[in-house]
Design an enzyme around this catalytic site. Structure first.
Site, PDB file in Angstrom:
ATOM      1  N   ARG A 189     -11.030  -4.834 -19.109  1.00 28.88           N
ATOM      2  CA  ARG A 189     -11.791  -3.592 -19.361  1.00 28.88           C
ATOM      3  C   ARG A 189     -13.179  -3.680 -18.747  1.00 28.88           C
ATOM      4  NH1 ARG A 189      -8.696  -1.100 -23.643  1.00 28.88           N
ATOM      5  NH2 ARG A 189      -6.854  -2.403 -23.499  1.00 28.88           N
TER       6      ARG A 189
ATOM      7  N   CYS B 175      -7.316  -8.525 -22.450  1.00 32.52           N
ATOM      8  CA  CYS B 175      -7.940  -7.220 -22.717  1.00 32.52           C
ATOM      9  C   CYS B 175      -9.412  -7.090 -22.346  1.00 32.52           C
ATOM     10  CB  CYS B 175      -7.796  -6.884 -24.206  1.00 32.52           C
ATOM     11  SG  CYS B 175      -6.096  -6.809 -24.774  1.00 32.52           S
TER      12      CYS B 175
ATOM     13  N   LYS C 170       1.221 -11.434 -19.648  1.00 31.03           N
ATOM     14  CA  LYS C 170      -0.150 -11.484 -20.155  1.00 31.03           C
ATOM     15  C   LYS C 170      -0.666 -12.919 -20.309  1.00 31.03           C
ATOM     16  CE  LYS C 170      -2.887 -10.084 -24.201  1.00 31.03           C
ATOM     17  NZ  LYS C 170      -2.968  -9.176 -25.373  1.00 31.03           N
TER      18      LYS C 170
ATOM     19  N   HIS D 157     -13.251  -2.656 -27.017  1.00 32.26           N
ATOM     20  CA  HIS D 157     -13.136  -4.101 -26.797  1.00 32.26           C
ATOM     21  C   HIS D 157     -14.163  -4.692 -25.831  1.00 32.26           C
ATOM     22  CE1 HIS D 157      -9.936  -7.419 -27.575  1.00 32.26           C
ATOM     23  NE2 HIS D 157     -11.100  -7.633 -28.150  1.00 32.26           N
TER      24      HIS D 157
ATOM     25  N   ASP E 158      -4.034  -2.496 -18.945  1.00 31.72           N
ATOM     26  CA  ASP E 158      -5.113  -3.491 -18.821  1.00 31.72           C
ATOM     27  C   ASP E 158      -4.646  -4.865 -18.394  1.00 31.72           C
ATOM     28  OD1 ASP E 158      -3.864  -4.139 -21.255  1.00 31.72           O
ATOM     29  OD2 ASP E 158      -5.728  -4.756 -22.198  1.00 31.72           O
ATOM     30  N   ASN E 159      -3.378  -5.183 -18.670  1.00 30.69           N
ATOM     31  CA  ASN E 159      -2.814  -6.479 -18.270  1.00 30.69           C
ATOM     32  C   ASN E 159      -1.308  -6.412 -18.483  1.00 30.69           C
ATOM     33  OD1 ASN E 159      -4.455  -7.197 -21.177  1.00 30.69           O
ATOM     34  ND2 ASN E 159      -2.253  -7.525 -21.179  1.00 30.69           N
TER      35      ASN E 159
ATOM     36  N   SER F  98      -8.954  -5.101 -30.803  1.00 29.96           N
ATOM     37  CA  SER F  98      -7.484  -5.041 -30.839  1.00 29.96           C
ATOM     38  C   SER F  98      -6.958  -4.737 -32.239  1.00 29.96           C
ATOM     39  CB  SER F  98      -6.876  -6.357 -30.351  1.00 29.96           C
ATOM     40  OG  SER F  98      -7.206  -6.566 -29.013  1.00 29.96           O
TER      41      SER F  98
ATOM     42  N   HIS G  34       0.048  -2.839 -27.345  1.00 28.60           N
ATOM     43  CA  HIS G  34      -0.424  -4.096 -27.948  1.00 28.60           C
ATOM     44  C   HIS G  34       0.201  -4.195 -29.334  1.00 28.60           C
ATOM     45  CE1 HIS G  34      -3.202  -7.093 -29.559  1.00 28.60           C
ATOM     46  NE2 HIS G  34      -3.729  -7.259 -28.356  1.00 28.60           N
TER      47      HIS G  34
ATOM     48  N   LYS H 268      -9.190   2.286 -27.636  1.00 25.79           N
ATOM     49  CA  LYS H 268      -9.648   0.895 -27.761  1.00 25.79           C
ATOM     50  C   LYS H 268     -10.820   0.636 -26.815  1.00 25.79           C
ATOM     51  CE  LYS H 268      -7.949  -3.787 -26.971  1.00 25.79           C
ATOM     52  NZ  LYS H 268      -6.766  -4.655 -27.049  1.00 25.79           N
TER      53      LYS H 268
ATOM     54  N   ASP I 217      -2.403  -0.578 -23.184  1.00 30.72           N
ATOM     55  CA  ASP I 217      -2.776  -1.953 -23.514  1.00 30.72           C
ATOM     56  C   ASP I 217      -1.532  -2.835 -23.533  1.00 30.72           C
ATOM     57  OD1 ASP I 217      -3.911  -4.266 -24.423  1.00 30.72           O
ATOM     58  OD2 ASP I 217      -4.866  -3.369 -26.176  1.00 30.72           O
ATOM     59  N   ASP I 218      -1.463  -3.789 -22.613  1.00 30.99           N
ATOM     60  CA  ASP I 218      -0.339  -4.739 -22.539  1.00 30.99           C
ATOM     61  C   ASP I 218       0.972  -4.100 -22.082  1.00 30.99           C
ATOM     62  OD1 ASP I 218      -2.277  -6.388 -23.636  1.00 30.99           O
ATOM     63  OD2 ASP I 218      -1.127  -6.959 -25.415  1.00 30.99           O
TER      64      ASP I 218
END
Ligand code: MG
Length: 435
Positions: free
Chosen positions: A77, A73, A292, A128, A271-272, A151, A219, A126, A33-34
């Site tokens: 996803r 996020c 992001k 989300h 994810d990003n 998150s 994240h 996660k 994540d991130d």
């Protein structure tokens, strides 16, 4: 048929020598994540050590032009799990603990696709895509789930470096449909997720399995276990990424220990891009611009490594363009699973690229940011039409950092790509917004 020992062992493991249908491959999707494009050793980070991911890249294929279909996020996803641009599902915005929306019943997830082909499915980490009961993984194709449904900064009390709101309930840790803890110790989260993932790998015997392992980190707020805290040369962010790398190593080691290494495709991505406004708490997009939340490449181009011994050639760096939208059709192809009927998919089967049979082809990719279509990439070219500014044109294969705007020099290309972008914008159906 002349076989060497390894090929013979593979044939035996596949069951083909006994006349049985070849066993379907297990599929493991690991999603950070991130995590930024520049945050791994094998993507050029000078001080974060990622020996397991680096080895995974040496044993498989490392992509250099792989995209998320959103810069934040929830929609990224949604795109991964449905193979569709998030505007089609209405999941274009980040969901919050007060959100009443989530993934619509009408969407078919990759877990549902694979379950239809006989897979056992598990989600760890996660989610989300909606935290209310009807949106949790168990209702969308997963046999089991363990993790935090949104998150890790969406808490009533701010942790280090993160925003929080007194309106938020305590952070829930969910097993299947039940909240089993609130405010879990986040320092232990990566290790607990990993233990759950390993248990999933170990317990599967008869059926092939699909494991969707979506980490909470890096994240913010950042937490690492005692074993990793203070150990990296890249501060807390480096500690956190090095723990994620350890986790990848545990997954790969457990696949080997359980004899499933040769029959499992593992894909690692993020994810990003990195959350640059978090300054030293955020990661690095490497040579890419921004991060992001933006449709510059730093917001949406991610590390992506695919490994499947004997199927995906090792030591391969692949510059073919691909995206998370491609993984649903790619996994379905590897699994011999039927694609969802009466559903428009935006991705393509990348198995010919993964297996080295095709170098890839020119692709068109659209950069959506919430409900705005901000850019299109066609082959090497990217046209960006962010609001309040004239369009910009970059050749990403010459200028990956998006420094040199060529729009004034190539008005015909600008006009042609503008037409492609406008057509996509006008033809794209919009589902009701999930908030
Ligand atoms: Mg993210």
């Amino acid at each position: 048929m002349n076989l060497n020992r390894r090929q013979f062992a593979q044939l035996l493991a596949s069951g083909a020598a006994l006349g049985a249908a070849p066993r379907k491959p297990n599929i493991v999707m690991i999603y950070a994540d991130d995590l930024g494009y520049g945050d791994l050793g094998c993507y050029g980070h000078p001080t974060i050590r990622t020996p397991n991911l680096d080895r995974m890249a040496r044993e498989g294929m490392r992509f250099t032009q792989w995209y998320s279909a959103a810069p934040v996020c929830t929609p990224s996803r949604a795109a991964l799990l449905t193979g569709r641009y998030p505007v089609r599902s209405g999941l274009t915005r980040v969901l919050f603990p007060q959100s009443e929306g989530g993934i619509p019943e009408s969407e078919t997830t990759m877990a549902e696709v694979l379950r239809g082909a006989g897979y056992r499915t598990a989600a760890v980490g996660k989610w989300h895509l909606g935290h209310l009961p009807q949106y949790l993984p168990g209702r969308h194709g997963f046999n089991r789930y363990f993790g935090i449904p949104y998150s890790n900064d969406m808490r009533p009390v701010a942790g280090p470096g993160a925003g929080a709101s007194p309106k938020h309930p305590p952070l829930p840790l969910v097993r299947n449909g039940e909240t089993i803890e609130t405010e879990p110790d986040q320092r232990k989260l990566t290790a607990r997720y990993t233990a759950e993932a390993l248990a999933t790998i170990r317990e599967q015997k008869q059926n092939p399995f699909f494991l969707y392992f979506a980490h909470t980190f890096p994240h913010v707020p950042l937490y690492a276990s005692e074993r990793f805290l203070g150990k990296s040369r890249a501060g807390l962010y480096g500690d956190v990424v090095e723990e994620l790398d350890w986790s990848v190593g545990e997954v790969l080691r457990t696949l080997k220990e359980t004899g499933q290494d040769q029959n499992t495709m593992v894909v690692f991505s993020s994810d990003n891009g990195p959350w640059l406004i978090k300054k030293e708490l955020g990661g690095s997009a490497g040579l890419l611009r921004e991060g992001k939340g933006t449709t510059f490449d730093g917001g949406m181009r991610d590390p992506c490594i695919a490994r499947w011994p004997g199927m995906i050639p090792g030591n391969t760096v692949c510059a073919a363009q691909g995206s998370m939208l491609d993984l649903l059709p790619t996994f379905a192809s590897a699994a011999g699973a039927a694609l969802p009927k009466d559903t428009v998919l935006d991705g393509e089967d990348m198995m010919p690229v993964f297996t080295g049979k095709s170098p890839g082809k020119e692709r068109t990719f659209f950069y959506w940011n919430i409900n705005a279509l901000e850019a299109v990439r066609q082959g090497a070219w990217k046209l960006r039409v962010a609001k309040d500014a004239p369009p910009t044109l970059h050749n990403l294969e010459v200028d990956p950092s998006e420094k040199y705007d060529l729009a004034a020099q190539a008005p015909e290309r600008v006009a042609q790509m503008m037409a492609v972008l406008e057509r996509h914008r006008s033809e794209m159906p919009r589902a009701p917004l999930q908030v």
